[in-house]
Design an enzyme around this catalytic site. Structure first.
Site, mmCIF file in Angstrom:
data_model
loop_
_atom_site.group_PDB
_atom_site.id
_atom_site.type_symbol
_atom_site.label_atom_id
_atom_site.label_comp_id
_atom_site.label_asym_id
_atom_site.label_seq_id
_atom_site.Cartn_x
_atom_site.Cartn_y
_atom_site.Cartn_z
ATOM 1 N N ASP A 11 -1.052 -2.406 -2.992
ATOM 2 C CA ASP A 11 0.539 -2.814 -2.405
ATOM 3 C C ASP A 11 0.795 -2.256 -1.457
ATOM 4 O O ASP A 11 1.656 -1.321 -1.047
ATOM 5 C CB ASP A 11 1.528 -2.289 -3.687
ATOM 6 C CG ASP A 11 1.623 -1.037 -3.963
ATOM 7 O OD1 ASP A 11 0.477 -0.305 -3.868
ATOM 8 O OD2 ASP A 11 2.463 -0.519 -4.404
ATOM 9 N N ASP A 16 -2.242 2.752 0.985
ATOM 10 C CA ASP A 16 -2.997 1.556 0.636
ATOM 11 C C ASP A 16 -3.918 0.912 1.711
ATOM 12 O O ASP A 16 -4.951 0.714 1.817
ATOM 13 C CB ASP A 16 -2.329 0.401 0.161
ATOM 14 C CG ASP A 16 -1.296 0.972 -0.932
ATOM 15 O OD1 ASP A 16 -1.748 0.570 -2.260
ATOM 16 O OD2 ASP A 16 -0.427 1.359 -0.774
ATOM 17 N N ASN A 40 5.115 -1.130 -3.500
ATOM 18 C CA ASN A 40 5.899 -0.576 -2.310
ATOM 19 C C ASN A 40 6.775 -1.510 -1.655
ATOM 20 O O ASN A 40 7.584 -1.052 -0.921
ATOM 21 C CB ASN A 40 4.663 -0.148 -1.037
ATOM 22 C CG ASN A 40 4.048 0.935 -1.783
ATOM 23 O OD1 ASN A 40 4.605 1.917 -2.368
ATOM 24 N ND2 ASN A 40 2.561 1.224 -1.421
ATOM 25 N N THR A 125 -4.287 0.969 -6.551
ATOM 26 C CA THR A 125 -3.324 1.919 -5.805
ATOM 27 C C THR A 125 -1.959 1.525 -5.809
ATOM 28 O O THR A 125 -1.335 1.880 -5.089
ATOM 29 C CB THR A 125 -3.896 2.114 -4.482
ATOM 30 O OG1 THR A 125 -3.902 0.515 -3.691
ATOM 31 C CG2 THR A 125 -5.298 2.714 -4.470
ATOM 32 N N PHE A 165 5.566 6.870 -8.865
ATOM 33 C CA PHE A 165 6.281 5.383 -8.704
ATOM 34 C C PHE A 165 5.030 4.659 -9.305
ATOM 35 O O PHE A 165 5.626 3.459 -9.991
ATOM 36 C CB PHE A 165 6.347 5.376 -7.196
ATOM 37 C CG PHE A 165 6.785 3.848 -6.914
ATOM 38 C CD1 PHE A 165 8.084 3.544 -6.908
ATOM 39 C CD2 PHE A 165 5.624 3.136 -6.489
ATOM 40 C CE1 PHE A 165 8.230 2.071 -6.780
ATOM 41 C CE2 PHE A 165 6.056 1.885 -6.283
ATOM 42 C CZ PHE A 165 7.414 1.326 -6.312
ATOM 43 N N ASN A 166 3.795 4.450 -9.137
ATOM 44 C CA ASN A 166 2.933 3.402 -9.398
ATOM 45 C C ASN A 166 3.012 3.121 -11.142
ATOM 46 O O ASN A 166 3.032 2.041 -11.683
ATOM 47 C CB ASN A 166 1.497 3.660 -9.305
ATOM 48 C CG ASN A 166 1.190 3.402 -7.810
ATOM 49 O OD1 ASN A 166 2.173 2.825 -7.123
ATOM 50 N ND2 ASN A 166 -0.050 3.891 -7.136
ATOM 51 N N HIS A 239 -1.855 9.621 -0.667
ATOM 52 C CA HIS A 239 -2.256 9.409 -2.059
ATOM 53 C C HIS A 239 -3.462 8.434 -2.156
ATOM 54 O O HIS A 239 -4.604 8.831 -3.016
ATOM 55 C CB HIS A 239 -1.137 8.833 -2.962
ATOM 56 C CG HIS A 239 0.272 9.354 -2.698
ATOM 57 N ND1 HIS A 239 0.289 10.735 -3.338
ATOM 58 C CD2 HIS A 239 1.229 9.096 -2.028
ATOM 59 C CE1 HIS A 239 1.693 11.005 -3.159
ATOM 60 N NE2 HIS A 239 2.175 10.250 -2.316
ATOM 61 N N ASP A 240 -3.372 7.251 -1.729
ATOM 62 C CA ASP A 240 -4.430 6.083 -2.388
ATOM 63 C C ASP A 240 -5.512 6.323 -1.812
ATOM 64 O O ASP A 240 -6.694 5.752 -2.403
ATOM 65 C CB ASP A 240 -3.673 4.660 -1.907
ATOM 66 C CG ASP A 240 -2.523 4.606 -2.698
ATOM 67 O OD1 ASP A 240 -2.153 4.951 -3.568
ATOM 68 O OD2 ASP A 240 -1.409 3.682 -2.158
#
Length: 309
Positions: A11, A16, A40, A125, A165-166, A239-240
């Site tokens: 996203d 990402d 996102n 992700t 969040f995800n 993160h991703d």
């Protein structure tokens, strides 16, 4: 050299986008397709962003399919405070040279997994809606999925006090994936918060003399500004990107086999990942959870990757 067959489900989103860039730089990875999900930003924005990044790194032959625009049962929410209104604020990227596929993202996942002669690794992700839909529609694809390497969850939260969040964005989908029996590797907040793009890291990226690195530098500068404002972080966690890095260099990661269950009913805890680090529940192990990252090794991998463009 044998390549790992991967599908990127994303996203974009700054991290990402950098995940796609890292994957594109690695000859050990064969990107079968890219699917997008609302997270996102809204689905049209995340899909446009994925196409723009594909143009940036010349992934012209990789199918990009627009997936789920809404969670399975909940109301959609996005994260403009972190990623800007476009989902990818910061650099000025040209309009994409092509449109997305007519095929829905979950159908692309099903088709690519079925067509592959070798087991496929899926790298989600964003919210796990597309993966859950694919498993609901064609549960037989589990037989040809090597593993799911996802970014999500944590022993603490970043969107609520306990939820990342995800997972929070579609906990019902996440529960479907975690309960699927597919081998799962989880890059949660405990490890992704070790991968900070500090000022020193951003300086290294900005010294690389190519267009892709320039764009990544601009992405990180914007991402750093929102993470400073929202969370007072010294640098944003990318993160991703750890999902791709794990596929390329698993030796950089220390993981632990655990049971992870997803809370879907709690009034204050929906989206929480209950990570049984100490085996106190007796529930069956269903995931490897990332605990420690070789931070220097990770950023060395990233810098060397950006120098290839």
């Amino acid at each position: 050299m044998q390549t790992k067959k991967i599908i990127l489900d994303c996203d974009p989103g700054h991290d990402d986008a950098i995940s796609i860039i890292l994957a594109a730089s690695q000859p050990s990875l064969d990107i079968l397709g890219i699917t997008t999900v609302s997270g996102n930003a809204e689905i049209e924005k995340t899909t446009m962003n994925a196409l723009k990044i594909c143009d940036l790194v010349s992934l012209s032959d990789v199918v990009v399919s627009k997936g789920a625009s809404e969670p399975l049962i909940r109301l959609r929410e996005t994260a403009p405070g972190i990623h800007g209104d476009s989902g990818l604020d910061g650099p000025q990227l040209p309009e994409p040279s092509r449109s997305w596929s007519d095929e829905h993202g979950c159908d692309t996942i099903i088709r690519l997994v079925k067509e592959s002669k070798e087991p496929v690794t899926i790298l989600p992700t964003g919210p796990l809606t597309n993966i859950a839909l694919a498993l609901l529609k064609a549960p037989e694809i589990k037989d040809n999925i090597e593993e799911v390497v996802l970014m999500g969850g944590g022993t603490f939260g970043n969107w609520t006090p306990t939820a990342e969040f995800n997972i929070w964005a579609d906990p019902e989908a996440a529960k479907k994936v975690f309960d699927s029996g597919i081998p799962i590797v989880v890059m949660g907040l405990d490890i992704t918060h070790q991968a900070l793009a500090t000022k020193e890291v951003i300086d290294q990226v900005q010294k690389i003399d190519n267009h892709v690195a320039k764009i990544v530098g601009e992405l990180l500068v914007f991402f750093a500004s929102t993470y400073k404002e929202m969370f007072n972080f010294a640098g944003p966690p990318v993160h991703d990107v750890l999902t791709v890095a794990y596929c390329v260099a698993p030796e950089l990661f220390k993981t632990k086999e655990v049971n992870i269950t997803v809370e879907t009913k709690g009034e204050y805890t929906a989206g929480t990942t209950s990570i049984d680090l100490h085996g106190i529940t007796g529930r069956k192990v269903n995931a490897k959870y990332g605990l420690e990252l070789d931070v220097e090794g990770f950023w060395r991998l990233m810098i060397e990757a950006l120098k290839k463009f």
